[in-house]
Design a protein around this motif. Structure first.
Motif, PDB file in Angstrom:
ATOM      1  N   ASP A 313       0.812  -1.208   0.000  1.00  0.00           N
ATOM      2  CA  ASP A 313       0.000   0.000   0.000  1.00  0.00           C
ATOM      3  C   ASP A 313       0.853   1.269   0.000  1.00  0.00           C
ATOM      4  OD1 ASP A 313      -2.056  -1.771   0.072  1.00  0.00           O
ATOM      5  OD2 ASP A 313      -2.697  -1.321   2.107  1.00  0.00           O
ATOM      6  N   ARG A 314       2.048   1.206   0.583  1.00  0.00           N
ATOM      7  CA  ARG A 314       2.933   2.381   0.550  1.00  0.00           C
ATOM      8  C   ARG A 314       3.361   2.717  -0.862  1.00  0.00           C
ATOM      9  NH1 ARG A 314       5.208   0.165   5.344  1.00  0.00           N
ATOM     10  NH2 ARG A 314       6.862  -0.831   4.126  1.00  0.00           N
ATOM     11  N   LEU A 315       3.399   1.726  -1.730  1.00  0.00           N
ATOM     12  CA  LEU A 315       3.816   1.959  -3.112  1.00  0.00           C
ATOM     13  C   LEU A 315       2.714   2.542  -3.987  1.00  0.00           C
ATOM     14  CD1 LEU A 315       5.889  -1.276  -3.859  1.00  0.00           C
ATOM     15  CD2 LEU A 315       6.743   0.982  -3.230  1.00  0.00           C
ATOM     16  N   LEU A 316       1.496   2.582  -3.486  1.00  0.00           N
ATOM     17  CA  LEU A 316       0.366   2.979  -4.325  1.00  0.00           C
ATOM     18  C   LEU A 316       0.524   4.364  -4.952  1.00  0.00           C
ATOM     19  CD1 LEU A 316      -2.367   2.376  -5.545  1.00  0.00           C
ATOM     20  CD2 LEU A 316      -3.447   3.024  -3.372  1.00  0.00           C
ATOM     21  N   PRO A 317       0.935   5.420  -4.237  1.00  0.00           N
ATOM     22  CA  PRO A 317       1.071   6.727  -4.911  1.00  0.00           C
ATOM     23  C   PRO A 317       2.046   6.696  -6.087  1.00  0.00           C
ATOM     24  CG  PRO A 317       1.061   6.999  -2.531  1.00  0.00           C
ATOM     25  CD  PRO A 317       1.159   5.521  -2.778  1.00  0.00           C
ATOM     26  N   ARG A 318       3.172   5.987  -5.923  1.00  0.00           N
ATOM     27  CA  ARG A 318       4.128   5.916  -7.032  1.00  0.00           C
ATOM     28  C   ARG A 318       3.577   5.090  -8.187  1.00  0.00           C
ATOM     29  NH1 ARG A 318       8.632   2.713  -8.487  1.00  0.00           N
ATOM     30  NH2 ARG A 318       8.507   1.425  -6.604  1.00  0.00           N
ATOM     31  N   LYS A 319       2.912   3.991  -7.888  1.00  0.00           N
ATOM     32  CA  LYS A 319       2.333   3.166  -8.951  1.00  0.00           C
ATOM     33  C   LYS A 319       1.214   3.924  -9.672  1.00  0.00           C
ATOM     34  CE  LYS A 319       4.702  -0.631  -8.013  1.00  0.00           C
ATOM     35  NZ  LYS A 319       5.575  -1.349  -8.972  1.00  0.00           N
ATOM     36  N   ARG A 320       0.437   4.686  -8.921  1.00  0.00           N
ATOM     37  CA  ARG A 320      -0.602   5.498  -9.554  1.00  0.00           C
ATOM     38  C   ARG A 320       0.017   6.455 -10.563  1.00  0.00           C
ATOM     39  NH1 ARG A 320      -4.918   9.730  -6.687  1.00  0.00           N
ATOM     40  NH2 ARG A 320      -4.987  11.172  -8.458  1.00  0.00           N
ATOM     41  N   ALA A 321       1.099   7.121 -10.185  1.00  0.00           N
ATOM     42  CA  ALA A 321       1.746   8.067 -11.098  1.00  0.00           C
ATOM     43  C   ALA A 321       2.273   7.355 -12.341  1.00  0.00           C
ATOM     44  CB  ALA A 321       2.870   8.794 -10.368  1.00  0.00           C
ATOM     45  N   LEU A 322       2.825   6.151 -12.165  1.00  0.00           N
ATOM     46  CA  LEU A 322       3.328   5.397 -13.319  1.00  0.00           C
ATOM     47  C   LEU A 322       2.192   5.003 -14.259  1.00  0.00           C
ATOM     48  CD1 LEU A 322       5.916   3.074 -11.535  1.00  0.00           C
ATOM     49  CD2 LEU A 322       6.439   4.907 -13.164  1.00  0.00           C
ATOM     50  N   LEU A 323       1.071   4.580 -13.701  1.00  0.00           N
ATOM     51  CA  LEU A 323      -0.062   4.184 -14.536  1.00  0.00           C
ATOM     52  C   LEU A 323      -0.651   5.384 -15.266  1.00  0.00           C
ATOM     53  CD1 LEU A 323      -1.721   1.642 -12.079  1.00  0.00           C
ATOM     54  CD2 LEU A 323      -0.725   1.089 -14.309  1.00  0.00           C
ATOM     55  N   GLU A 324      -0.744   6.506 -14.596  1.00  0.00           N
ATOM     56  CA  GLU A 324      -1.247   7.718 -15.260  1.00  0.00           C
ATOM     57  C   GLU A 324      -0.337   8.119 -16.411  1.00  0.00           C
ATOM     58  OE1 GLU A 324      -3.423   9.923 -11.450  1.00  0.00           O
ATOM     59  OE2 GLU A 324      -1.302  10.318 -11.894  1.00  0.00           O
ATOM     60  N   ARG A 325       0.968   8.075 -16.194  1.00  0.00           N
ATOM     61  CA  ARG A 325       1.913   8.432 -17.259  1.00  0.00           C
ATOM     62  C   ARG A 325       1.814   7.449 -18.425  1.00  0.00           C
ATOM     63  NH1 ARG A 325       8.253   8.539 -15.930  1.00  0.00           N
ATOM     64  NH2 ARG A 325       7.896   6.278 -15.931  1.00  0.00           N
ATOM     65  N   ARG A 326       1.677   6.149 -18.097  1.00  0.00           N
ATOM     66  CA  ARG A 326       1.583   5.154 -19.163  1.00  0.00           C
ATOM     67  C   ARG A 326       0.332   5.368 -19.996  1.00  0.00           C
ATOM     68  NH1 ARG A 326       4.213   2.759 -22.883  1.00  0.00           N
ATOM     69  NH2 ARG A 326       3.677   0.576 -23.268  1.00  0.00           N
ATOM     70  N   PHE A 327      -0.782   5.672 -19.349  1.00  0.00           N
ATOM     71  CA  PHE A 327      -2.005   5.907 -20.108  1.00  0.00           C
ATOM     72  C   PHE A 327      -1.831   7.076 -21.073  1.00  0.00           C
ATOM     73  CE2 PHE A 327      -6.072   7.857 -20.976  1.00  0.00           C
ATOM     74  CZ  PHE A 327      -6.806   6.762 -21.396  1.00  0.00           C
ATOM     75  N   ARG A 328      -1.206   8.137 -20.632  1.00  0.00           N
ATOM     76  CA  ARG A 328      -1.050   9.318 -21.500  1.00  0.00           C
ATOM     77  C   ARG A 328      -0.105   9.045 -22.656  1.00  0.00           C
ATOM     78  NH1 ARG A 328      -1.248  12.075 -16.021  1.00  0.00           N
ATOM     79  NH2 ARG A 328      -3.412  12.796 -15.912  1.00  0.00           N
ATOM     80  N   GLN A 329       0.843   8.105 -22.466  1.00  0.00           N
ATOM     81  CA  GLN A 329       1.696   7.705 -23.581  1.00  0.00           C
ATOM     82  C   GLN A 329       0.899   6.949 -24.640  1.00  0.00           C
ATOM     83  OE1 GLN A 329       4.594   5.365 -21.479  1.00  0.00           O
ATOM     84  NE2 GLN A 329       5.947   7.113 -21.047  1.00  0.00           N
ATOM     85  N   LEU A 330      -0.047   6.135 -24.186  1.00  0.00           N
ATOM     86  CA  LEU A 330      -0.835   5.323 -25.112  1.00  0.00           C
ATOM     87  C   LEU A 330      -1.959   6.118 -25.754  1.00  0.00           C
ATOM     88  CD1 LEU A 330      -1.113   2.069 -22.951  1.00  0.00           C
ATOM     89  CD2 LEU A 330       0.462   2.496 -24.854  1.00  0.00           C
ATOM     90  N   PHE A 331      -2.610   6.985 -24.986  1.00  0.00           N
ATOM     91  CA  PHE A 331      -3.794   7.702 -25.463  1.00  0.00           C
ATOM     92  C   PHE A 331      -3.695   9.194 -25.116  1.00  0.00           C
ATOM     93  CE2 PHE A 331      -5.387   3.329 -24.709  1.00  0.00           C
ATOM     94  CZ  PHE A 331      -5.745   3.029 -26.010  1.00  0.00           C
ATOM     95  N   PRO A 332      -2.823   9.902 -25.815  1.00  0.00           N
ATOM     96  CA  PRO A 332      -2.618  11.321 -25.489  1.00  0.00           C
ATOM     97  C   PRO A 332      -3.840  12.196 -25.741  1.00  0.00           C
ATOM     98  CG  PRO A 332      -1.469  10.727 -27.517  1.00  0.00           C
ATOM     99  CD  PRO A 332      -1.943   9.457 -26.908  1.00  0.00           C
ATOM    100  N   CYS A 333      -4.794  11.721 -26.531  1.00  0.00           N
ATOM    101  CA  CYS A 333      -5.977  12.532 -26.861  1.00  0.00           C
ATOM    102  C   CYS A 333      -7.162  12.282 -25.930  1.00  0.00           C
ATOM    103  CB  CYS A 333      -6.395  12.277 -28.308  1.00  0.00           C
ATOM    104  SG  CYS A 333      -5.130  12.684 -29.518  1.00  0.00           S
ATOM    105  N   ILE A 334      -7.032  11.348 -25.000  1.00  0.00           N
ATOM    106  CA  ILE A 334      -8.123  11.050 -24.069  1.00  0.00           C
ATOM    107  C   ILE A 334      -7.807  11.689 -22.719  1.00  0.00           C
ATOM    108  CG2 ILE A 334      -9.435   9.246 -22.893  1.00  0.00           C
ATOM    109  CD1 ILE A 334      -8.746   7.350 -25.157  1.00  0.00           C
TER     110      ILE A 334
END
Length: 408
Positions: A313-334
């Motif tokens: 659970d301590r890793l959740l903020p960092r993992k959230r940031a990684l997932l958000e960044r990955r999504f924007r790499q895949l779908f920059p228009c969404i």
């Protein structure tokens, strides 16, 4: 036995979005039945439904509220593709057994769809296609081999090269396999619907009823709960998911931590291919994506070996940031604004298949353990195999998923 582990961090999406669809009172008197089921998640719910419809009396018990273990955190992608690719399974299990495993998973998705329609369950079930991406060019030979293996096995697949991906999406990967026959749902609401229907058909469902110990006799099993209450049954079904090691002589899985985020509702999905298909990739651990019936995006992944719940659970903020960044790499228009983020624990096996059936060292007990990324699909298979086993019917696929698989 009753304590278990903390399977989820706070704030998984489904309980927040759906609330509490039904309630099930704790056990308040002794009970007797044909089958006692430990676990009121999606697996236990499917087992209970299949048994009660076959005329087998059952009592379902859970130490939590129903569906508030791993089911509440499930991202609920339904795919026939097992985490272990088909071409690798062919090498390890042989062609016949590997292809049968994949076909049984495809049939399970169809069976789930029929069950949703039969019971008229409002659980966001939708048929989908599934896009498996080559994470980078180094994965292309393996993806080609997987495409050939699925085609030879009769699965409907299409090869998407870089030009096709560019035309259809904003995805930057070099190639992908598009597969038919996938689906998605809300596993939390699906589970409540099944438990409600099972109770209406005669099953007893009791959450907040931890089993403290079990005692096996010559004719069955006796479960001991708080306040001296007992449940006596001919058979026990352990559908406790990743907490089931307490019932086994030795662990059969490795535990992992996984992470997921869900967006606020999105109006349009520019760059998402094939009518908002399911998306995952070849790299391990992989990132996966889906949308929901209410217009949210879910992206999950960045798994790692499980240490303990606090570390996860301590890793959740960092993992959230990684997932958000990955999504924007895949779908920059969404546009993506995180609404909820959560972490969970899951288990897998070396061969990618679940553990379903009797264990030679545990009497009167059936295990329904849908390990891996296809847990809901495996849970449906478990319900069918256990029902048939208790009724004395032979299922030709039972050996594919049993504890004795390696010896078969």
């Amino acid at each position: 036995m009753s304590r278990g582990m903390k399977l989820l961090s706070s704030r998984p999406l489904w309980p927040i979005e759906d609330g509490l669809p039904d309630s099930f009172a704790p056990l308040d008197r002794n009970a007797r039945c044909d089958v006692a089921i430990i676990g009121a998640g999606v697996t236990g719910a499917l087992v209970a439904w299949h048994l009660i419809r076959a005329g087998v009396s059952c009592v379902v018990l859970d130490r939590r509220e129903a569906a508030h273990g791993s089911t509440a955190g499930s991202t609920s992608l339904l795919q026939y593709e097992i985490d272990e690719p088909l071409h690798r399974m062919i090498r390890s299990l042989g062609r016949n057994r590997a292809e049968r495993s994949y076909r049984r998973c495809r049939a399970a998705i169809d069976a789930i769809g029929k069950l949703v329609r039969r019971l008229r369950l409002d659980c966001g079930f939708e048929r989908k296609t599934s896009l498996l991406l080559a994470s980078d060019r180094s994965y292309l030979p393996e993806l080609r081999e997987e495409f050939s293996a699925r085609g030879a096995a009769g699965f409907a697949v299409e090869w998407w090269d870089r030009a096709r991906l560019r035309r259809e999406s904003t995805l930057p990967q070099p190639a992908a396999i598009l597969s038919q026959d996938a689906a998605q749902l809300d596993a939390y609401r699906f589970t409540y619907g099944l438990l409600t229907a099972s109770r209406q058909s005669g099953a007893a469902v009791h959450d907040r009823s931890p089993v403290l110990r079990t005692r096996f006799g010559s004719r069955g099993v006796e479960l001991h709960l708080r306040q001296g209450l007992k449940v006596k049954a001919r058979f026990l079904v352990v559908a406790a998911g990743y907490e089931a090691d307490a019932f086994l002589p030795q662990p059969v899985t490795a535990l992992h931590s996984t992470y997921a985020i869900a967006s606020e509702p999105v109006r349009d999905f520019p760059g998402w291919p094939a009518d908002r298909c399911l998306i995952w990739e070849t790299r391990r651990p992989y990132v996966y994506l889906r949308t929901t019936a209410r217009g949210r995006v879910i992206i999950g992944g960045y798994d790692e070996p499980f240490r303990d719940a606090a570390h996860r659970d301590r890793l959740l903020p960092r993992k959230r940031a990684l997932l958000e960044r990955r999504f924007r790499q895949l779908f920059p228009c969404i546009p993506f604004e995180t609404a909820e983020a959560w972490a969970g624990t899951f288990a897998d096996t070396p061969h990618g298949l679940p553990c379903i059936g009797r264990h030679p060292d545990v009497p009167h007990t059936w295990f329904a353990l849908g390990y891996g990324g296809n847990g809901i699909t495996f849970s449906l298979i478990a319900a069918e195999l256990i029902r048939d086993g208790i009724l004395g019917r032979r299922d030709p696929d039972a050996e594919l998923f049993g504890f004795e698989r390696a010896k078969a």
